[in-house]
Design a protein around this motif. Structure first.
Motif, PDB file in Angstrom:
ATOM      1  N   LEU A  41       0.845  -1.191   0.000  1.00  0.00           N
ATOM      2  CA  LEU A  41       0.000   0.000   0.000  1.00  0.00           C
ATOM      3  C   LEU A  41       0.885   1.248   0.000  1.00  0.00           C
ATOM      4  N   GLN A  42       1.980   1.163   0.789  1.00  0.00           N
ATOM      5  CA  GLN A  42       2.875   2.318   0.847  1.00  0.00           C
ATOM      6  C   GLN A  42       3.406   2.675  -0.539  1.00  0.00           C
ATOM      7  N   ALA A  43       3.728   1.634  -1.307  1.00  0.00           N
ATOM      8  CA  ALA A  43       4.222   1.878  -2.663  1.00  0.00           C
ATOM      9  C   ALA A  43       3.158   2.583  -3.499  1.00  0.00           C
ATOM     10  N   GLN A  44       1.922   2.113  -3.353  1.00  0.00           N
ATOM     11  CA  GLN A  44       0.833   2.738  -4.115  1.00  0.00           C
ATOM     12  C   GLN A  44       0.603   4.175  -3.642  1.00  0.00           C
ATOM     13  N   ILE A  45       0.730   4.396  -2.326  1.00  0.00           N
ATOM     14  CA  ILE A  45       0.541   5.742  -1.794  1.00  0.00           C
ATOM     15  C   ILE A  45       1.565   6.694  -2.427  1.00  0.00           C
ATOM     16  N   LYS A  46       2.808   6.227  -2.478  1.00  0.00           N
ATOM     17  CA  LYS A  46       3.878   7.053  -3.044  1.00  0.00           C
ATOM     18  C   LYS A  46       3.547   7.431  -4.484  1.00  0.00           C
ATOM     19  N   THR A  68      -0.527  15.180  -0.510  1.00  0.00           N
ATOM     20  CA  THR A  68      -0.027  14.280   0.517  1.00  0.00           C
ATOM     21  C   THR A  68      -1.160  13.360   0.947  1.00  0.00           C
ATOM     22  N   ILE A  69      -0.836  12.091   1.087  1.00  0.00           N
ATOM     23  CA  ILE A  69      -1.845  11.152   1.553  1.00  0.00           C
ATOM     24  C   ILE A  69      -1.562  10.837   3.015  1.00  0.00           C
ATOM     25  N   PRO A  70      -2.429  11.295   3.904  1.00  0.00           N
ATOM     26  CA  PRO A  70      -2.148  11.161   5.336  1.00  0.00           C
ATOM     27  C   PRO A  70      -2.295   9.722   5.829  1.00  0.00           C
ATOM     28  N   ILE A  71      -1.370   9.351   6.752  1.00  0.00           N
ATOM     29  CA  ILE A  71      -1.422   8.013   7.349  1.00  0.00           C
ATOM     30  C   ILE A  71      -1.421   8.170   8.871  1.00  0.00           C
ATOM     31  N   ASP A  72      -2.301   7.422   9.520  1.00  0.00           N
ATOM     32  CA  ASP A  72      -2.367   7.389  10.983  1.00  0.00           C
ATOM     33  C   ASP A  72      -2.505   8.775  11.626  1.00  0.00           C
ATOM     34  N   GLN A  73      -3.248   9.650  11.017  1.00  0.00           N
ATOM     35  CA  GLN A  73      -3.488  10.979  11.598  1.00  0.00           C
ATOM     36  C   GLN A  73      -4.627  10.887  12.599  1.00  0.00           C
ATOM     37  N   THR A  74      -4.470  11.469  13.760  1.00  0.00           N
ATOM     38  CA  THR A  74      -5.572  11.432  14.729  1.00  0.00           C
ATOM     39  C   THR A  74      -6.446  12.677  14.570  1.00  0.00           C
ATOM     40  N   GLY A  75      -7.694  12.526  15.038  1.00  0.00           N
ATOM     41  CA  GLY A  75      -8.607  13.661  15.123  1.00  0.00           C
ATOM     42  C   GLY A  75      -9.126  14.172  13.785  1.00  0.00           C
ATOM     43  N   VAL A  76      -8.899  13.425  12.702  1.00  0.00           N
ATOM     44  CA  VAL A  76      -9.426  13.874  11.409  1.00  0.00           C
ATOM     45  C   VAL A  76     -10.883  13.438  11.263  1.00  0.00           C
ATOM     46  N   LEU A 135      -7.555   5.451  -4.984  1.00  0.00           N
ATOM     47  CA  LEU A 135      -6.878   6.194  -3.931  1.00  0.00           C
ATOM     48  C   LEU A 135      -6.584   7.624  -4.390  1.00  0.00           C
ATOM     49  N   GLU A 136      -6.158   7.731  -5.654  1.00  0.00           N
ATOM     50  CA  GLU A 136      -5.911   9.069  -6.201  1.00  0.00           C
ATOM     51  C   GLU A 136      -7.191   9.886  -6.211  1.00  0.00           C
ATOM     52  N   ALA A 137      -8.273   9.245  -6.592  1.00  0.00           N
ATOM     53  CA  ALA A 137      -9.562   9.936  -6.654  1.00  0.00           C
ATOM     54  C   ALA A 137      -9.952  10.470  -5.278  1.00  0.00           C
ATOM     55  N   ILE A 138      -9.772   9.632  -4.251  1.00  0.00           N
ATOM     56  CA  ILE A 138     -10.129  10.043  -2.896  1.00  0.00           C
ATOM     57  C   ILE A 138      -9.286  11.269  -2.487  1.00  0.00           C
ATOM     58  N   ALA A 139      -8.000  11.188  -2.779  1.00  0.00           N
ATOM     59  CA  ALA A 139      -7.119  12.284  -2.395  1.00  0.00           C
ATOM     60  C   ALA A 139      -7.575  13.589  -3.045  1.00  0.00           C
ATOM     61  N   LYS A 140      -7.895  13.508  -4.345  1.00  0.00           N
ATOM     62  CA  LYS A 140      -8.322  14.715  -5.066  1.00  0.00           C
ATOM     63  C   LYS A 140      -9.639  15.258  -4.526  1.00  0.00           C
ATOM     64  N   ILE A 141     -10.575  14.344  -4.290  1.00  0.00           N
ATOM     65  CA  ILE A 141     -11.899  14.778  -3.835  1.00  0.00           C
ATOM     66  C   ILE A 141     -11.821  15.406  -2.441  1.00  0.00           C
ATOM     67  N   MET A 142     -11.090  14.767  -1.533  1.00  0.00           N
ATOM     68  CA  MET A 142     -10.978  15.283  -0.181  1.00  0.00           C
ATOM     69  C   MET A 142     -10.311  16.667  -0.186  1.00  0.00           C
ATOM     70  N   HIS A 143      -9.310  16.782  -1.078  1.00  0.00           N
ATOM     71  CA  HIS A 143      -8.613  18.057  -1.185  1.00  0.00           C
ATOM     72  C   HIS A 143      -9.580  19.151  -1.633  1.00  0.00           C
ATOM     73  N   GLN A 144     -10.339  18.839  -2.665  1.00  0.00           N
ATOM     74  CA  GLN A 144     -11.244  19.858  -3.175  1.00  0.00           C
ATOM     75  C   GLN A 144     -12.342  20.190  -2.184  1.00  0.00           C
ATOM     76  N   ALA A 145     -12.814  19.155  -1.462  1.00  0.00           N
ATOM     77  CA  ALA A 145     -13.909  19.377  -0.518  1.00  0.00           C
ATOM     78  C   ALA A 145     -13.397  19.970   0.794  1.00  0.00           C
ATOM     79  N   ASP A 146     -12.083  20.071   0.903  1.00  0.00           N
ATOM     80  CA  ASP A 146     -11.488  20.661   2.102  1.00  0.00           C
ATOM     81  C   ASP A 146     -11.805  19.836   3.357  1.00  0.00           C
ATOM     82  N   LYS A 147     -11.640  18.542   3.238  1.00  0.00           N
ATOM     83  CA  LYS A 147     -11.947  17.643   4.357  1.00  0.00           C
ATOM     84  C   LYS A 147     -10.661  16.998   4.863  1.00  0.00           C
ATOM     85  N   THR A 148     -10.614  16.727   6.156  1.00  0.00           N
ATOM     86  CA  THR A 148      -9.454  16.027   6.698  1.00  0.00           C
ATOM     87  C   THR A 148      -9.726  14.537   6.716  1.00  0.00           C
ATOM     88  N   TRP A 149      -8.706  13.759   6.422  1.00  0.00           N
ATOM     89  CA  TRP A 149      -8.897  12.314   6.348  1.00  0.00           C
ATOM     90  C   TRP A 149      -7.594  11.594   6.590  1.00  0.00           C
TER      91      TRP A 149
END
Lengths: 421, 129, 361
Positions: free
Chosen positions: A156-161, A170-178, A196-210
Motif C-alpha cells: 500500500l505504501q508503494a501505491q501511496i507514493k 499528501t496522503i495522510p497516514i495514521d493521523q488522529t482527530g481527522v 486512492l488518487e480519486a479520494i485524495a483529489k476529492i478530499m482536497h477539493q472538498a477541504d476535508k481532513t482524512w
C-alpha cells in the motif's frame, strides 16, 4: 489443536437456529418465488438452485432438534438424519451458487430473509470443515497478513507514493482527530489504484481532513463471506479499534459491497456494542458533498453509459438515488438497466463466490443475465461502485467477448473535478 | 353497518376503493372530470358487494335505462357517487360500475339521439300541416 | 366481408346511442380495458366492418365450443358474436358434407389474407389418419387454412399447448398450433375449456382494433392471463396469514381458508377465473372449494397430482407442519422450554472458530 468436525458443525447449526430461522422455516409456503429471483436458478433452470432448497441441511437440523414431531420421528428412526455426506453435497449450493445478493429475500411473499439463513448455514459449514478452499485461503491471509489477497502495508505504501506523485497531494497516514478514516479493499490497492488518487483529489477539493491507517487499511471481511462470525469479529475489530484510537468521526467504506454491509450493518452486532463513529459508503459521502456544494465538477462524459447497482448497496443499504444523482453531474447520456435499483441482478461473484475456483464455470454461465441486460442497452461504458463487481464484470465481459470498459463511479467523478485549488 | 365492522369482516380491498372514490370526488369538484370504476375487475365476493352497497346506501335519485336490457342507476348517500348496474335482455347482470359524476354520463341524452329525435319531430310537424 | 359496421347494425335494430354506449362500456369491462378506453372502443366499433371467421376443430372434445355457446344467450358477447361472419364451424353450421367444405373454400378465397382462423383441439402428427375432416388430415387442413389467415386464435389448452392429447405418452403425436405454424400471429387462449367471455373478448378485441391484444410470453392475452389466479383470489388473504385447509373437510376448509396445501395451482396459473368467474359469474373452482388444476398452463396434465402442493421439498414437510401445528398447540409450552434449553446448551458449547479450525485434520 482443534479441528473442524461434523459434530462441531452440527452443534454450530443448532446454535445458529434462532427464532427468526424457526419462524422462517415454519412460514415457508414453498411458493418457489425465491427460485425465480435467483440468478443461479434462472440461468441454469436447475431446481436445486432454489434458494430455500440450499438451506436443506439447516432445515433438517431445525426439524430434528426443534420440532416436536421431528424429535419423535428421529427417536423412532423415521427421519433421515443430517449426514456429513449431505454437507459435502450442499457445499456447492451454500457457497458456489449463492452470492448473498438478497434478491430472494426481497421477493419472498412471507418475508423470509433467505440471505440471513444462508449466512447462518455457512457458520455450520465452516465448523464442519465444508467451506471452500479458496475462501479458507483468503480467510487465513486476511487474519495473518492483513488482507485476503495477501496485500501488506508495504504494498500500500508503494501505491501511496505513486498516488502522491501523480496528484501532487499528501496522503495522510495514521493521523488522529481527522474527520474521515478511509479504508480500502485489496482489489482497489492492486487492481484499481486510481481509487486512492480519486479520494485524495476529492478530499482536497472538498477541504476535508482524512487519513489511512497502517494497522487497518483493509475493509473486506472474509469472515462474513466464509460464514464465521468469530473470524468476522476479529477482522471488523481491527477497523473499530483503529477508528476509535484515531478518534475519527466517520469511517468511509470503499467501493466494495460486502465490506459496506459488514462495516455498517453487521459490525455492531458482531462486536456486541454500538460504534463510537459513523460508517458511510464512499458513494453516500460523495452525495453528501454534492448536496453541500462541496463537489464541483466540469464537463460531461460523451459515452452512452449505464450503472450496475452492487447488490449490497441497493438491497441491504438502500443506496439507490445517490449514485444516480452523482452520475447526473457528469453524464448526459445515462441509461438505466432493466431491473435497476432495488431489484438489480447480481454480477454473479459476490458473497465470496469470486474467491472459489470451482465456482468459476458456473459464475461465467450465470453472467449470461448481465450479458443480455447489457446487450439490450448498447452502451459504451459500464459504471459501478464495487471493486468486486467490477472485476467480475470485466471477467464476464471477457468470457463473452464483449468489449466494454468498466469504470468505478468515484474515479469518474474525480476525473471531472474542477481543479481550482 | 359501521365502516370498521365492514373492513374487519371483509377480505376485499374496500378501503382502497373508498379512497379511490374520495380522490375521484376531489377531481370532480376541481376539474369537473368524471371517473368510472369497473367493479368487475376487482376481487369482490357477492358478500363484499352486498356490504359495499349497504355501506354506500341509497340517496335521493334512482333511474332506469332500457336499452339492450335494463340498467339501474342510483345515487348513493354520498352525492356525486353513483352505483350503476347494467343487465342484458335476459336480465342477467353484465357489468357493475361506480361513476363519480354530477350525473352519470350515459343518463344524459346523447347528441346523436337528440338529432334523430329532432328530425322525427320535424317530420311529424310537417305531416300535420 | 360486408361493409356494415357493428354501430350500423345496432342502429338498424333501433338501438339508441345510449344503448350503444352501454354496449361499449360493457365491452371495455369485458376486454379488461380501463373505462377511459370507452370512447376509443366506440370509435372502433362505429367503423369496423364484419369479420370473417373460420373455425377448425381437431383433436378435441367440443368442450371449448360448448363453453362458448354457453355464453351465447343474447348478451353483450352474443352481440359481438352476431357481428362476425362465422363462415365455417363444422359443429355449429347447418351445412354438411361437401356443401360445408365449399363454404370454407369460398370464405378462404373471398377473404384471403383477412379472415380470422380459430382452432380448437390439437393436431395429430403421428399418423394423419388419427383425425380427418372430409378426408383431409388435420395437419393439411390447418396448413391450408392458416396460409390465408390474418391471425390465428388457438382456443383451448389442446390447440394452445397440446393439452390432454399431448399428455404422456402422447399416442397420436399431438402438437399445438404454434408448434406447427410459425409464420402467422397466434393468440393462445388456453383453458380446459377457456372462460367463454375470454374467448369472445379476444375476438372482440381483434375486430374492434384490427390487431392482436398485448400478449405474454406464451402468447396469451395479458388482459386475462396477466395475473395469476392466486393474486386475484378472494382466499389470498388467508394465504398471507398462513391459514390453510389441510383436508377437504377440516375446519380450515369450512372456513374457506387457502387451498394451497391441497394442491391448488393458483400461484402458478395465469387466468382470469378469479375475477371473471364461470357460469355467468356465479363461481369458480376455488370458490366452490376445490383447488385450481392449472388447466391454462402448458403440460398441466403431466405436472403430477392435482392434490400435491406446489414445490414439495425432499420430505413431506406439509404433513409434518400440520401435525406439529396440532400437537404443538397442546405441548407448545414444554417444547418452547426444551428448545430454549437446547439452544442455550448449544451456545454454551460454542468453540471459537479460528483460522486453524477451518480444515479437517
Amino acid at each position: 489443536m482443534s479441528t473442524a468436525t461434523f459434530e462441531r458443525g452440527y452443534a454450530a447449526f443448532k446454535e445458529q437456529i434462532d427464532s427468526p430461522i424457526a419462524a422462517f422455516f415454519n412460514s415457508c409456503v414453498h411458493c418457489g418465488m425465491c427460485a425465480e429471483a435467483c440468478l443461479f436458478y434462472t440461468e441454469t433452470g436447475d431446481p436445486k438452485y432454489t434458494p430455500i432448497h440450499k438451506l436443506e441441511p439447516l432445515r433438517k437440523v431445525w426439524y430434528q432438534e426443534y420440532t416436536l414431531l421431528g424429535r419423535l420421528t428421529s427417536l423412532l428412526g423415521l427421519t433421515e438424519r443430517l449426514t456429513d455426506a449431505d454437507l459435502a453435497e450442499w457445499k456447492h449450493l451454500i457457497y458456489d451458487s449463492c452470492t448473498l445478493c438478497g434478491r430472494c429475500s426481497v421477493v419472498c411473499p412471507v418475508g423470509n430473509d433467505l440471505v440471513y439463513m444462508i449466512r447462518k448455514a455457512r457458520e455450520g459449514m465452516v465448523a464442519a470443515g465444508h467451506s471452500p478452499e479458496g475462501q479458507i485461503g483468503a480467510a487465513k491471509r486476511a487474519v495473518i497478513i492483513g488482507s485476503p489477497m495477501g496485500v501488506q502495508f508495504v504494498t500500500l505504501q508503494a501505491q501511496i507514493k505513486h498516488a502522491e506523485k501523480t496528484t501532487g497531494l499528501t496522503i495522510p497516514i495514521d493521523q488522529t482527530g481527522v474527520e474521515f478514516l478511509v479504508v480500502l479493499s485489496s482489489m482497489e490497492i492492486i487492481n484499481y489504484p486510481e481509487y486512492l488518487e480519486a479520494i485524495a483529489k476529492i478530499m482536497h477539493q472538498a477541504d476535508k481532513t482524512w487519513t489511512l491507517c497502517s494497522s487497518a487499511f483493509e475493509a473486506t471481511n472474509t469472515g462474513i463471506q466464509i460464514g464465521s462470525s468469530d473470524i468476522a469479529r476479529q477482522l471488523v475489530n481491527r477497523i473499530v479499534e483503529a477508528a476509535e484510537n484515531l478518534r475519527v468521526k466517520t469511517v468511509i467504506s470503499p467501493e466494495c459491497g460486502h465490506a459496506y454491509t459488514v462495516l455498517r450493518w453487521e459490525g455492531p452486532n458482531l462486536i456486541g456494542r454500538p460504534y463510537r463513529f459513523k460508517v458511510r459508503h464512499i458513494i453516500e459521502v460523495l452525495d453528501e458533498f454534492r448536496a453541500g456544494g462541496k463537489l464541483k465538477t466540469e464537463g460531461f462524459e460523451e459515452a452512452r453509459l449505464t450503472f450496475h447497482d452492487p447488490c449490497q448497496l441497493v438491497r441491504r443499504g438502500g443506496v439507490i438515488e445517490q449514485p444516480r444523482k452523482l452520475l447526473g453531474m457528469v453524464a448526459r447520456n445515462f441509461v438505466e438497466m432493466e431491473d435497476a435499483g432495488k431489484m438489480n441482478w447480481c454480477c454473479g461473484g459476490g458473497g465470496g463466490v469470486s474467491a472459489i475456483d470451482e465456482a468459476e464455470e458456473l459464475r461465467t454461465k450465470v453472467f449470461n443475465r448481465k450479458k443480455i441486460q447489457l446487450e439490450k442497452l448498447k452502451v459504451d461504458t459500464l459504471v459501478t461502485a464495487c471493486a468486486n463487481c467490477r472485476i467480475i464484470l470485466e471477467e464476464g465481459l471477457e468470457a463473452y467477448e464483449m468489449d466494454l470498459p468498466v469504470v468505478g463511479l468515484t474515479e469518474m467523478i474525480a476525473e471531472h473535478l474542477v481543479e481550482d485549488k | 353497518m359501521h365502516i370498521n365492522q365492514i373492513l374487519n369482516h371483509s377480505n376485499a380491498p374496500i378501503a382502497p376503493l373508498l379512497n379511490e372514490i374520495c380522490h375521484a370526488l376531489e377531481k370532480l369538484l376541481l376539474y369537473h372530470e368524471n371517473t368510472l370504476i369497473d367493479l368487475h375487475s376487482l376481487p369482490f365476493s357477492p358478500h363484499d358487494i352486498t356490504q359495499l352497497v349497504e355501506f354506500l346506501g341509497k340517496g335521493e335519485v334512482e333511474a332506469y335505462l332500457y336499452a339492450l336490457g335494463k340498467s339501474i342507476f342510483w345515487e348513493t348517500n354520498f352525492a356525486g357517487v353513483w352505483w350503476i348496474e347494467h343487465y342484458n335482455s335476459e336480465e342477467s347482470l353484465i357489468n357493475r360500475t361506480i361513476e363519480i359524476a354530477y350525473c352519470p354520463s350515459i343518463l344524459q341524452a346523447q347528441t346523436e339521439d337528440i338529432q334523430l329525435g329532432k328530425q322525427q319531430l320535424q317530420q311529424l310537424i310537417k305531416s300535420f300541416q | 366481408m360486408s361493409d356494415k359496421t357493428i354501430g350500423d347494425s345496432l342502429r338498424e335494430q333501433g338501438i339508441s346511442r345510449r344503448g350503444f354506449l352501454k354496449f361499449c362500456a360493457t365491452t371495455a369491462s369485458l376486454l379488461a380495458l380501463p373505462p377511459a378506453m370507452i370512447p376509443q372502443i366506440a370509435y372502433a366499433l362505429e367503423n369496423t366492418p364484419r369479420q370473417s371467421v373460420i373455425w377448425l376443430s381437431f383433436q378435441e372434445c367440443t368442450g371449448c365450443t360448448e363453453s362458448l355457446t354457453r355464453s351465447h344467450a343474447p348478451t353483450i358477447e352474443g352481440l359481438i358474436f352476431d357481428h362476425i361472419s362465422l363462415d365455417y364451424h363444422h359443429t355449429l353450421q347447418a351445412a354438411a358434407g361437401s356443401a360445408a367444405e365449399r363454404a370454407r373454400e369460398e370464405a378462404m378465397k373471398k377473404n384471403h389474407g383477412k379472415y380470422l382462423l380459430i382452432v380448437d383441439g390439437s393436431i395429430p402428427t403421428g399418423n394423419p389418419g388419427y383425425s380427418t375432416i372430409a378426408g383431409i388430415s388435420n395437419l393439411d387442413m390447418l396448413k391450408e387454412v392458416a396460409a390465408g389467415a390474418a391471425a390465428i386464435v388457438a382456443i383451448g389448452t389442446c390447440a394452445a399447448f397440446g393439452g390432454l392429447p399431448k399428455a404422456a405418452p402422447n399416442p397420436t403425436g399431438a402438437m399445438s398450433v404454434s408448434d406447427l405454424i410459425t409464420d402467422k400471429p397466434i393468440i393462445n387462449v388456453p383453458g380446459c375449456p377457456p372462460i367463454p367471455i375470454v374467448m369472445t373478448a379476444v375476438i372482440a378485441h381483434f375486430i374492434t382494433f384490427g390487431k392482436l391484444p398485448q400478449l405474454d410470453n406464451l402468447n396469451r392475452p395479458m388482459a386475462f392471463y396477466g395475473q395469476n389466479i392466486h393474486d386475484r383470489c378472494y382466499r389470498r388473504p388467508f394465504y398471507e396469514k398462513g391459514l390453510f385447509a389441510n383436508t377437504f373437510d377440516d375446519e380450515g376448509a369450512k372456513k374457506g381458508w387457502c387451498l394451497y396445501k391441497l394442491g391448488c395451482k393458483g400461484p402458478t396459473t395465469y387466468n382470469a377465473c378469479a375475477t371473471t368467474k364461470w357460469n355467468d359469474g356465479v363461481s369458480f373452482p376455488i370458490e366452490s372449494g376445490h383447488g385450481c388444476l392449472g388447466c391454462s398452463e402448458p403440460q398441466f396434465w403431466d405436472g403430477g397430482s392435482f392434490y400435491k402442493p406446489l414445490s414439495v421439498p425432499t420430505i413431506k414437510v406439509h404433513d409434518v407442519m400440520a401435525y406439529t401445528a396440532i400437537a404443538g398447540a397442546a405441548v407448545g409450552l414444554t417444547v418452547g422450554g426444551l428448545n430454549a434449553m437446547k439452544k442455550t446448551n448449544a451456545v454454551k458449547q460454542h468453540e471459537t472458530v479460528t483460522i486453524d479450525d477451518l480444515e479437517r485434520k
